[in-house]
Design a protein around this motif. Structure first.
Motif, PDB file in Angstrom:
ATOM      1  N   UNK A 131       9.503  37.169  32.904  1.00  0.00           N
ATOM      2  CA  UNK A 131       8.387  36.302  32.702  1.00  0.00           C
ATOM      3  C   UNK A 131       7.392  36.488  33.364  1.00  0.00           C
ATOM      4  N   UNK A 132       6.353  36.293  32.779  1.00  0.00           N
ATOM      5  CA  UNK A 132       4.873  36.334  33.299  1.00  0.00           C
ATOM      6  C   UNK A 132       4.795  34.754  33.863  1.00  0.00           C
ATOM      7  N   UNK A 133       3.780  34.627  34.665  1.00  0.00           N
ATOM      8  CA  UNK A 133       3.642  33.214  35.299  1.00  0.00           C
ATOM      9  C   UNK A 133       2.357  32.903  35.527  1.00  0.00           C
ATOM     10  N   UNK A 134       1.791  31.720  35.522  1.00  0.00           N
ATOM     11  CA  UNK A 134       0.292  31.401  35.666  1.00  0.00           C
ATOM     12  C   UNK A 134       0.259  30.404  37.058  1.00  0.00           C
ATOM     13  N   UNK A 135      -0.665  30.386  37.553  1.00  0.00           N
ATOM     14  CA  UNK A 135      -0.853  29.393  38.847  1.00  0.00           C
ATOM     15  C   UNK A 135      -2.311  29.142  39.026  1.00  0.00           C
ATOM     16  N   UNK A 136      -2.825  27.789  39.323  1.00  0.00           N
ATOM     17  CA  UNK A 136      -3.890  27.584  39.620  1.00  0.00           C
ATOM     18  C   UNK A 136      -3.793  26.701  41.092  1.00  0.00           C
ATOM     19  N   UNK A 137      -4.485  27.278  41.966  1.00  0.00           N
ATOM     20  CA  UNK A 137      -4.308  26.397  43.163  1.00  0.00           C
ATOM     21  C   UNK A 137      -4.427  25.019  43.157  1.00  0.00           C
ATOM     22  N   UNK A 138      -3.437  24.370  43.855  1.00  0.00           N
ATOM     23  CA  UNK A 138      -3.395  22.751  43.620  1.00  0.00           C
ATOM     24  C   UNK A 138      -2.285  22.407  42.826  1.00  0.00           C
ATOM     25  N   UNK A 139      -2.020  23.248  42.052  1.00  0.00           N
ATOM     26  CA  UNK A 139      -0.922  23.089  40.830  1.00  0.00           C
ATOM     27  C   UNK A 139       0.491  23.845  41.191  1.00  0.00           C
ATOM     28  N   UNK A 140       1.654  23.694  40.336  1.00  0.00           N
ATOM     29  CA  UNK A 140       2.743  24.488  40.572  1.00  0.00           C
ATOM     30  C   UNK A 140       2.761  25.678  39.659  1.00  0.00           C
ATOM     31  N   UNK A 141       3.383  26.782  39.724  1.00  0.00           N
ATOM     32  CA  UNK A 141       3.422  27.865  38.889  1.00  0.00           C
ATOM     33  C   UNK A 141       3.952  27.439  37.586  1.00  0.00           C
ATOM     34  N   UNK A 142       3.447  28.006  36.501  1.00  0.00           N
ATOM     35  CA  UNK A 142       4.137  27.998  35.273  1.00  0.00           C
ATOM     36  C   UNK A 142       4.505  29.161  34.631  1.00  0.00           C
ATOM     37  N   UNK A 143       5.707  29.110  33.925  1.00  0.00           N
ATOM     38  CA  UNK A 143       6.606  30.176  33.292  1.00  0.00           C
ATOM     39  C   UNK A 143       6.007  30.394  32.095  1.00  0.00           C
ATOM     40  N   UNK A 144       5.659  31.630  31.654  1.00  0.00           N
ATOM     41  CA  UNK A 144       5.184  32.100  30.328  1.00  0.00           C
ATOM     42  C   UNK A 144       6.143  32.933  29.747  1.00  0.00           C
ATOM     43  N   UNK A 145       5.743  33.570  28.755  1.00  0.00           N
ATOM     44  CA  UNK A 145       6.540  34.468  27.900  1.00  0.00           C
ATOM     45  C   UNK A 145       7.270  35.487  28.693  1.00  0.00           C
ATOM     46  N   UNK A 146       8.373  35.897  28.103  1.00  0.00           N
ATOM     47  CA  UNK A 146       9.042  36.998  28.704  1.00  0.00           C
ATOM     48  C   UNK A 146       8.904  38.255  27.929  1.00  0.00           C
ATOM     49  N   UNK A 147       8.812  39.419  28.863  1.00  0.00           N
ATOM     50  CA  UNK A 147       8.379  40.774  28.349  1.00  0.00           C
ATOM     51  C   UNK A 147       9.105  41.454  28.757  1.00  0.00           C
ATOM     52  N   UNK A 148       9.398  42.958  28.140  1.00  0.00           N
ATOM     53  CA  UNK A 148       9.935  43.859  28.499  1.00  0.00           C
ATOM     54  C   UNK A 148       9.438  44.295  30.059  1.00  0.00           C
ATOM     55  N   UNK A 149      10.410  44.524  30.885  1.00  0.00           N
ATOM     56  CA  UNK A 149       9.658  44.820  32.456  1.00  0.00           C
ATOM     57  C   UNK A 149       8.801  45.725  32.681  1.00  0.00           C
ATOM     58  N   UNK A 150       9.042  47.002  31.856  1.00  0.00           N
ATOM     59  CA  UNK A 150       7.862  48.130  31.900  1.00  0.00           C
ATOM     60  C   UNK A 150       6.443  47.616  31.416  1.00  0.00           C
ATOM     61  N   UNK A 151       6.650  46.671  30.448  1.00  0.00           N
ATOM     62  CA  UNK A 151       5.136  46.220  29.758  1.00  0.00           C
ATOM     63  C   UNK A 151       4.703  45.204  30.840  1.00  0.00           C
ATOM     64  N   UNK A 152       5.667  44.243  31.300  1.00  0.00           N
ATOM     65  CA  UNK A 152       4.884  43.237  32.246  1.00  0.00           C
ATOM     66  C   UNK A 152       4.401  43.884  33.245  1.00  0.00           C
ATOM     67  N   UNK A 153       4.965  45.150  33.917  1.00  0.00           N
ATOM     68  CA  UNK A 153       4.557  45.493  35.048  1.00  0.00           C
ATOM     69  C   UNK A 153       3.249  46.536  34.753  1.00  0.00           C
ATOM     70  N   UNK A 154       3.410  47.266  33.580  1.00  0.00           N
ATOM     71  CA  UNK A 154       2.614  48.312  33.574  1.00  0.00           C
ATOM     72  C   UNK A 154       1.518  48.243  32.712  1.00  0.00           C
ATOM     73  N   UNK A 155       1.494  47.379  31.495  1.00  0.00           N
ATOM     74  CA  UNK A 155       0.592  47.488  30.649  1.00  0.00           C
ATOM     75  C   UNK A 155       0.054  45.981  29.832  1.00  0.00           C
ATOM     76  N   UNK A 156       0.836  44.774  30.368  1.00  0.00           N
ATOM     77  CA  UNK A 156       0.388  43.567  29.910  1.00  0.00           C
ATOM     78  C   UNK A 156      -1.054  43.060  30.206  1.00  0.00           C
ATOM     79  N   UNK A 157      -1.778  42.595  29.210  1.00  0.00           N
ATOM     80  CA  UNK A 157      -3.129  42.323  29.340  1.00  0.00           C
ATOM     81  C   UNK A 157      -3.269  40.863  28.839  1.00  0.00           C
ATOM     82  N   UNK A 158      -4.072  40.074  29.614  1.00  0.00           N
ATOM     83  CA  UNK A 158      -4.513  38.716  29.541  1.00  0.00           C
ATOM     84  C   UNK A 158      -5.619  38.510  28.670  1.00  0.00           C
ATOM     85  N   UNK A 159      -5.777  37.741  27.784  1.00  0.00           N
ATOM     86  CA  UNK A 159      -7.006  37.607  27.161  1.00  0.00           C
ATOM     87  C   UNK A 159      -8.128  36.643  27.894  1.00  0.00           C
TER      88      UNK A 159
END
Length: 393
Positions: A131-159
């Protein structure tokens, strides 16, 4: 910009630099190598042959830092893990080990605020999906969508607005460019036969994706801009054969930085070459790992190495050990307080989110456009094995 901004003193020289692509052969086989990296737990060997110098660069088997203990980060300086990519600590003036961070009052100002940070895995393991995750200082981390590990590590791009994620999925026969909402809904397959090692890059308006065609033996390399909202998935191709792999798109839409050969070249959005960032050569600094480009294209954060250091492979590397002025090539001073710089991301207002090694974990600093620290926050321990993929305002 105030008078801390660096003088544009080497502009004329930049246009005279002639690039020699040392990685064309690597790019042609990158799909197969990327798949092998995802399933192998031991080192994969690759040699990049330098045509001019005959120098060989060895692939490092694990290009991410070792996992860190789970205790809460402190603000004391600590050595970089010895088996990490060993980003070189900044040696800018004012960063004497043990010295307090320069500038700033430790509180946010109304005009400079932390954006939302997006995270993915820092190393490849044996997980099939992560899973990718998001976090803003002052808040708790949020779990996002799940991707194949190679894509999450090597080429995932956030709009740019943080609402969409683009990535390339690969199997033995095909690589497909996919777009979905950050929660995993509205999945759309955009295009097949896309290079999986060269991550897609969003345009500032969140409509277009800069991507590279999959590379077969003997084929020319094409880079195109895909309209994700058009019914026919229209592509506008850059002219000619394109060198390099990884790219960044500035927030003002005017500049695209591409890791070319052992340095960085700047282009216009239509593929027209602008200039080369000075200071890179076989005898000085080397880099083909770029992480973030400022909103006006004047600064870039990247992983810079000295000749003789391991240069890594074609896979994306988002660690950074320097911020450079793209016209002069000079290093920009950062208020690190003697700690090791790990990542830097520019926000649209020119400020930076700076990630540093802090005790046994990480801290993130908010630094304004003039290099003054505005605030600092320890990262949650749950993010210790993650790397920052993007920062969204």
């Amino acid at each position: 910009m105030n008078d801390q901004r660096l003088r544009l003193d080497l502009t004329a020289l930049a246009d005279e630099v002639t690039a020699v692509d040392l990685r064309d052969r690597t790019l042609r086989t990158s799909r197969r190598l990327g798949i092998q990296r995802a399933v192998a737990t031991s080192a994969a060997a690759l040699v990049l042959v330098a045509a001019a110098a005959g120098t060989a660069f060895a692939i490092r088997p694990d290009q991410s830092p070792n996992p860190l203990p789970a205790d809460t980060p402190s603000v004391t300086a600590t050595p970089t893990p010895t088996q990490s990519p060993t980003p070189t600590p900044s040696t800018s003036a004012g960063d004497t080990p043990g010295a307090p961070p320069s500038g700033g009052t430790g509180t946010n100002t109304p005009s400079v605020q932390f954006g939302k940070l997006f995270y993915g895995p820092a190393s490849v393991t044996d997980e099939e999906m992560v899973n990718l995750r998001s976090w803003r200082p002052g808040d708790s981390p949020v779990r996002l969508l799940a991707l194949p590990e190679l894509a999450a590590k090597g080429n995932a791009s956030i709009s740019p607005d943080g609402r969409r994620v683009a990535w390339v999925e690969s199997d033995d026969s095909e690589s497909t460019l996919v777009v979905a909402d950050a929660d995993g809904t509205d999945r759309q397959e955009m295009r097949s036969d896309v290079a999986s090692d060269c991550s897609p890059v969003w345009s500032p308006d969140g409509r277009h994706l800069l991507f590279m065609d999959a590379m077969g033996m003997g084929e020319s390399v094409r880079r195109g801009v895909l309209d994700t909202r058009s019914d026919k998935r229209t592509v506008t191709w850059w002219p000619g054969q394109v060198r390099g792999c990884h790219a960044l798109w500035s927030a003002d839409g005017r500049t695209i930085a591409v890791a070319v050969d052992l340095g960085v070249t700047l282009y216009a959005p239509d593929g027209t070459k602008k200039r080369v960032v000075p200071g890179f050569s076989m005898n000085s600094w080397l880099s083909h790992d770029i992480a973030s480009l400022s909103s006006d294209g004047s600064r870039i954060a990247l992983l810079r190495r000295k000749p003789g250091e391991e240069s890594g492979d074609i896979a994306r590397e988002l660690w950074a050990n320097a911020v450079l002025d793209t016209r002069s090539g000079k290093q920009v001073t950062l208020p690190l307080g003697g700690r090791t710089l790990r990542q830097v991301y520019f926000q649209s207002d020119g400020s930076m989110v700076v990630r540093v090694q802090a005790g046994s974990g990480y801290a993130v600093l908010l630094v304004d456009e003039d290099g003054r620290k505005i605030s600092e926050t320890a990262e949650p321990a749950s993010l210790k094995n993650e790397q920052i993929l993007a920062v969204v305002d």
